[in-house]
Design a protein around this motif. Structure first.
Motif, PDB file in Angstrom:
ATOM      1  N   MET A 291       0.841  -1.206   0.000  1.00 30.41           N
ATOM      2  CA  MET A 291       0.000   0.000   0.000  1.00 30.41           C
ATOM      3  C   MET A 291       0.876   1.256   0.000  1.00 30.41           C
ATOM      4  O   MET A 291       0.611   2.207  -0.751  1.00 30.41           O
ATOM      5  CB  MET A 291      -0.934  -0.007   1.214  1.00 30.41           C
ATOM      6  CG  MET A 291      -1.858   1.196   1.270  1.00 30.41           C
ATOM      7  SD  MET A 291      -3.046   1.281  -0.108  1.00 30.41           S
ATOM      8  CE  MET A 291      -4.500   0.568   0.669  1.00 30.41           C
ATOM      9  N   ARG A 292       1.921   1.244   0.809  1.00 30.08           N
ATOM     10  CA  ARG A 292       2.836   2.405   0.834  1.00 30.08           C
ATOM     11  C   ARG A 292       3.443   2.636  -0.549  1.00 30.08           C
ATOM     12  O   ARG A 292       3.485   3.763  -1.041  1.00 30.08           O
ATOM     13  CB  ARG A 292       3.965   2.161   1.834  1.00 30.08           C
ATOM     14  CG  ARG A 292       3.579   2.414   3.269  1.00 30.08           C
ATOM     15  CD  ARG A 292       4.824   2.324   4.161  1.00 30.08           C
ATOM     16  NE  ARG A 292       4.456   2.485   5.550  1.00 30.08           N
ATOM     17  CZ  ARG A 292       4.887   1.701   6.532  1.00 30.08           C
ATOM     18  NH1 ARG A 292       5.715   0.702   6.282  1.00 30.08           N
ATOM     19  NH2 ARG A 292       4.520   1.918   7.771  1.00 30.08           N
ATOM     20  N   PHE A 293       3.935   1.550  -1.155  1.00 27.64           N
ATOM     21  CA  PHE A 293       4.567   1.673  -2.472  1.00 27.64           C
ATOM     22  C   PHE A 293       3.583   2.257  -3.484  1.00 27.64           C
ATOM     23  O   PHE A 293       3.902   3.207  -4.206  1.00 27.64           O
ATOM     24  CB  PHE A 293       5.075   0.299  -2.946  1.00 27.64           C
ATOM     25  CG  PHE A 293       5.541   0.317  -4.376  1.00 27.64           C
ATOM     26  CD1 PHE A 293       6.812   0.770  -4.692  1.00 27.64           C
ATOM     27  CD2 PHE A 293       4.701  -0.068  -5.406  1.00 27.64           C
ATOM     28  CE1 PHE A 293       7.241   0.835  -6.024  1.00 27.64           C
ATOM     29  CE2 PHE A 293       5.119  -0.016  -6.738  1.00 27.64           C
ATOM     30  CZ  PHE A 293       6.391   0.434  -7.039  1.00 27.64           C
ATOM     31  N   LEU A 294       2.383   1.687  -3.547  1.00 26.99           N
ATOM     32  CA  LEU A 294       1.394   2.130  -4.544  1.00 26.99           C
ATOM     33  C   LEU A 294       0.975   3.579  -4.303  1.00 26.99           C
ATOM     34  O   LEU A 294       0.816   4.340  -5.258  1.00 26.99           O
ATOM     35  CB  LEU A 294       0.174   1.203  -4.515  1.00 26.99           C
ATOM     36  CG  LEU A 294       0.433  -0.217  -5.053  1.00 26.99           C
ATOM     37  CD1 LEU A 294      -0.715  -1.150  -4.672  1.00 26.99           C
ATOM     38  CD2 LEU A 294       0.648  -0.217  -6.570  1.00 26.99           C
ATOM     39  N   CYS A 295       0.814   3.950  -3.025  1.00 26.40           N
ATOM     40  CA  CYS A 295       0.426   5.333  -2.718  1.00 26.40           C
ATOM     41  C   CYS A 295       1.518   6.325  -3.123  1.00 26.40           C
ATOM     42  O   CYS A 295       1.234   7.370  -3.718  1.00 26.40           O
ATOM     43  CB  CYS A 295       0.110   5.480  -1.236  1.00 26.40           C
ATOM     44  SG  CYS A 295      -1.486   4.777  -0.754  1.00 26.40           S
ATOM     45  N   TYR A 296       2.775   6.000  -2.809  1.00 25.59           N
ATOM     46  CA  TYR A 296       3.858   6.925  -3.134  1.00 25.59           C
ATOM     47  C   TYR A 296       4.096   7.013  -4.637  1.00 25.59           C
ATOM     48  O   TYR A 296       4.355   8.090  -5.165  1.00 25.59           O
ATOM     49  CB  TYR A 296       5.148   6.548  -2.384  1.00 25.59           C
ATOM     50  CG  TYR A 296       5.005   6.705  -0.882  1.00 25.59           C
ATOM     51  CD1 TYR A 296       4.154   7.668  -0.341  1.00 25.59           C
ATOM     52  CD2 TYR A 296       5.694   5.897   0.005  1.00 25.59           C
ATOM     53  CE1 TYR A 296       3.990   7.814   1.031  1.00 25.59           C
ATOM     54  CE2 TYR A 296       5.540   6.026   1.394  1.00 25.59           C
ATOM     55  CZ  TYR A 296       4.686   6.994   1.889  1.00 25.59           C
ATOM     56  OH  TYR A 296       4.526   7.140   3.246  1.00 25.59           O
TER      57      TYR A 296
ATOM     58  N   ASP B 215      -0.678  10.667   2.309  1.00 28.58           N
ATOM     59  CA  ASP B 215       0.385  11.169   1.415  1.00 28.58           C
ATOM     60  C   ASP B 215      -0.074  11.122  -0.045  1.00 28.58           C
ATOM     61  O   ASP B 215       0.184  12.046  -0.814  1.00 28.58           O
ATOM     62  CB  ASP B 215       1.664  10.331   1.584  1.00 28.58           C
ATOM     63  CG  ASP B 215       2.374  10.636   2.904  1.00 28.58           C
ATOM     64  OD1 ASP B 215       2.129  11.707   3.480  1.00 28.58           O
ATOM     65  OD2 ASP B 215       3.166   9.791   3.356  1.00 28.58           O
ATOM     66  N   PHE B 216      -0.746  10.042  -0.416  1.00 29.53           N
ATOM     67  CA  PHE B 216      -1.294   9.899  -1.779  1.00 29.53           C
ATOM     68  C   PHE B 216      -2.255  11.054  -2.062  1.00 29.53           C
ATOM     69  O   PHE B 216      -2.177  11.697  -3.111  1.00 29.53           O
ATOM     70  CB  PHE B 216      -2.007   8.546  -1.895  1.00 29.53           C
ATOM     71  CG  PHE B 216      -2.717   8.310  -3.203  1.00 29.53           C
ATOM     72  CD1 PHE B 216      -2.013   8.128  -4.386  1.00 29.53           C
ATOM     73  CD2 PHE B 216      -4.108   8.237  -3.247  1.00 29.53           C
ATOM     74  CE1 PHE B 216      -2.667   7.887  -5.590  1.00 29.53           C
ATOM     75  CE2 PHE B 216      -4.773   7.992  -4.442  1.00 29.53           C
ATOM     76  CZ  PHE B 216      -4.052   7.819  -5.622  1.00 29.53           C
ATOM     77  N   SER B 217      -3.129  11.341  -1.094  1.00 31.81           N
ATOM     78  CA  SER B 217      -4.161  12.375  -1.297  1.00 31.81           C
ATOM     79  C   SER B 217      -3.564  13.769  -1.483  1.00 31.81           C
ATOM     80  O   SER B 217      -4.196  14.649  -2.049  1.00 31.81           O
ATOM     81  CB  SER B 217      -5.152  12.373  -0.129  1.00 31.81           C
ATOM     82  OG  SER B 217      -4.557  12.849   1.063  1.00 31.81           O
ATOM     83  N   ALA B 218      -2.321  13.948  -0.994  1.00 30.92           N
ATOM     84  CA  ALA B 218      -1.655  15.251  -1.129  1.00 30.92           C
ATOM     85  C   ALA B 218      -0.805  15.323  -2.401  1.00 30.92           C
ATOM     86  O   ALA B 218      -0.162  16.337  -2.671  1.00 30.92           O
ATOM     87  CB  ALA B 218      -0.776  15.507   0.091  1.00 30.92           C
TER      88      ALA B 218
ATOM     89  N   ARG C 168      -7.961  10.668  10.371  1.00 30.40           N
ATOM     90  CA  ARG C 168      -7.200  10.408   9.137  1.00 30.40           C
ATOM     91  C   ARG C 168      -8.087  10.488   7.892  1.00 30.40           C
ATOM     92  O   ARG C 168      -7.676  11.034   6.868  1.00 30.40           O
ATOM     93  CB  ARG C 168      -6.474   9.064   9.243  1.00 30.40           C
ATOM     94  CG  ARG C 168      -5.324   9.179  10.236  1.00 30.40           C
ATOM     95  CD  ARG C 168      -4.521   7.926  10.442  1.00 30.40           C
ATOM     96  NE  ARG C 168      -3.481   8.232  11.441  1.00 30.40           N
ATOM     97  CZ  ARG C 168      -2.695   7.335  12.016  1.00 30.40           C
ATOM     98  NH1 ARG C 168      -2.826   6.063  11.722  1.00 30.40           N
ATOM     99  NH2 ARG C 168      -1.790   7.708  12.891  1.00 30.40           N
ATOM    100  N   ALA C 169      -9.281   9.941   7.999  1.00 34.48           N
ATOM    101  CA  ALA C 169     -10.219  10.024   6.860  1.00 34.48           C
ATOM    102  C   ALA C 169     -10.559  11.489   6.565  1.00 34.48           C
ATOM    103  O   ALA C 169     -10.622  11.895   5.399  1.00 34.48           O
ATOM    104  CB  ALA C 169     -11.481   9.223   7.167  1.00 34.48           C
ATOM    105  N   SER C 170     -10.727  12.292   7.612  1.00 30.85           N
ATOM    106  CA  SER C 170     -11.045  13.721   7.444  1.00 30.85           C
ATOM    107  C   SER C 170      -9.875  14.458   6.790  1.00 30.85           C
ATOM    108  O   SER C 170     -10.083  15.331   5.944  1.00 30.85           O
ATOM    109  CB  SER C 170     -11.364  14.364   8.789  1.00 30.85           C
ATOM    110  OG  SER C 170     -12.476  13.720   9.382  1.00 30.85           O
TER     111      SER C 170
END
Length: 200
Positions: A116-121, A159-162, A191-193
Motif C-alpha cells: 500500500m505504501r509503495f502504490l500510494c507513493y 500522502d497519496f491524497s496530497a 485520518r479520513a477527514s
C-alpha cells in the motif's frame, strides 16, 4: 540479537560504500536459500534508507524479487523500491504487478502494508500514475479496512491524497473516505477527514 543487528548494519554500510558488495547482496535475492534471500532483502532495505541512489541500477532485480515466495523478501524489496520512487519513478513502474499481488496476500499484514505504501507513493507522482494505481488502492482500502495495519495504510493514503492526483481520482477517493470521516471514531475519523481535506 544486538550483535546480529550491528552485523546487519555493517553489511548495509559496506554495500553502500562498495558496489561489489552491493552487487553480491542483490544477487543473493535470487538465490536458492530462503534465509539468504531474506537476509539480502533486509540489507537492501537498510541500504535504501541510507542511500537509495545506489540501488537505482539494481531496480530490475528488486522488482524480480517481488516474485519470491516468502513475504519478508517481498516487503523489504517493496520498502526499498518505495525509497527509489523520488529518484527514478519510471524504474518503479514495473513493480506495480508485484505490489498488486502483495497487497492482496492474505497471510502477511506487513507485506500488505508495504504494498500500500509503495502504490500510494508511486501514484502520488503524476496524474496518470494516480489513475493507474487508484483501483488497487481503492480495493486495498476496502479489503484491509479491519486489518491491524489499516491505520498505517491510511498514513500512506494521506500522502497519496496530497500528491498529483487526477481530478477523477480525487473525487473517487473523497467518496471512498466520506463514510469514515463522518461515522468513524478517533484516529480513523481524523485520518479520513485529513484525506477529504487534501482532495477537496
Amino acid at each position: 540479537m544486538s550483535s546480529e543487528s550491528s552485523e546487519d548494519k555493517n553489511l548495509a554500510q559496506a554495500a553502500v560504500a562498495d558496489p561489489a558488495v552491493l552487487a553480491s547482496v542483490v544477487e543473493a535475492l535470487s538465490g536458492a536459500s530462503r534465509r539468504e534471500r531474506q537476509q539480502a532483502a533486509k540489507t537492501v532495505a537498510a541500504v535504501a534508507k541510507e542511500n537509495p541512489a545506489v540501488l537505482i541500477d539494481h531496480s530490475t532485480a528488486l522488482v524480480d524479487a517481488l516474485e519470491r515466495p516468502e513475504a519478508q523478501t517481498r516487503w523489504e524489496c517493496l520498502d526499498a523500491l518505495t525509497q527509489i520512487i523520488p529518484l527514478d519513478s519510471r524504474a518503479c513502474d514495473k513493480a506495480v504487478p508485484g505490489a498488486e499481488a502483495a497487497l492482496f496476500d492474505e497471510d502477511s499484514g506487513p507485506l500488505r502494508l508495504a504494498a500500500m505504501r509503495f502504490l500510494c507513493y508511486l501514484g502520488a507522482t503524476t496524474e496518470k500514475r494516480s489513475e493507474k494505481v487508484w483501483p488497487l488502492i481503492d480495493e486495498g482500502i476496502q479489503c484491509c479496512h479491519g486489518d491491524l495495519e489499516f491505520q498505517d495504510m491510511l498514513l500512506a493514503v494521506i500522502d497519496f491524497s496530497a500528491g498529483k492526483l487526477d481530478p477523477s481520482v480525487k473525487e473517487a477517493l473523497a467518496e471512498r473516505m466520506r463514510f469514515d470521516a463522518t461515522n468513524g471514531k478517533g484516529m480513523l475519523k481524523r485520518r479520513a477527514s485529513q484525506i477529504l481535506e487534501n482532495v477537496s
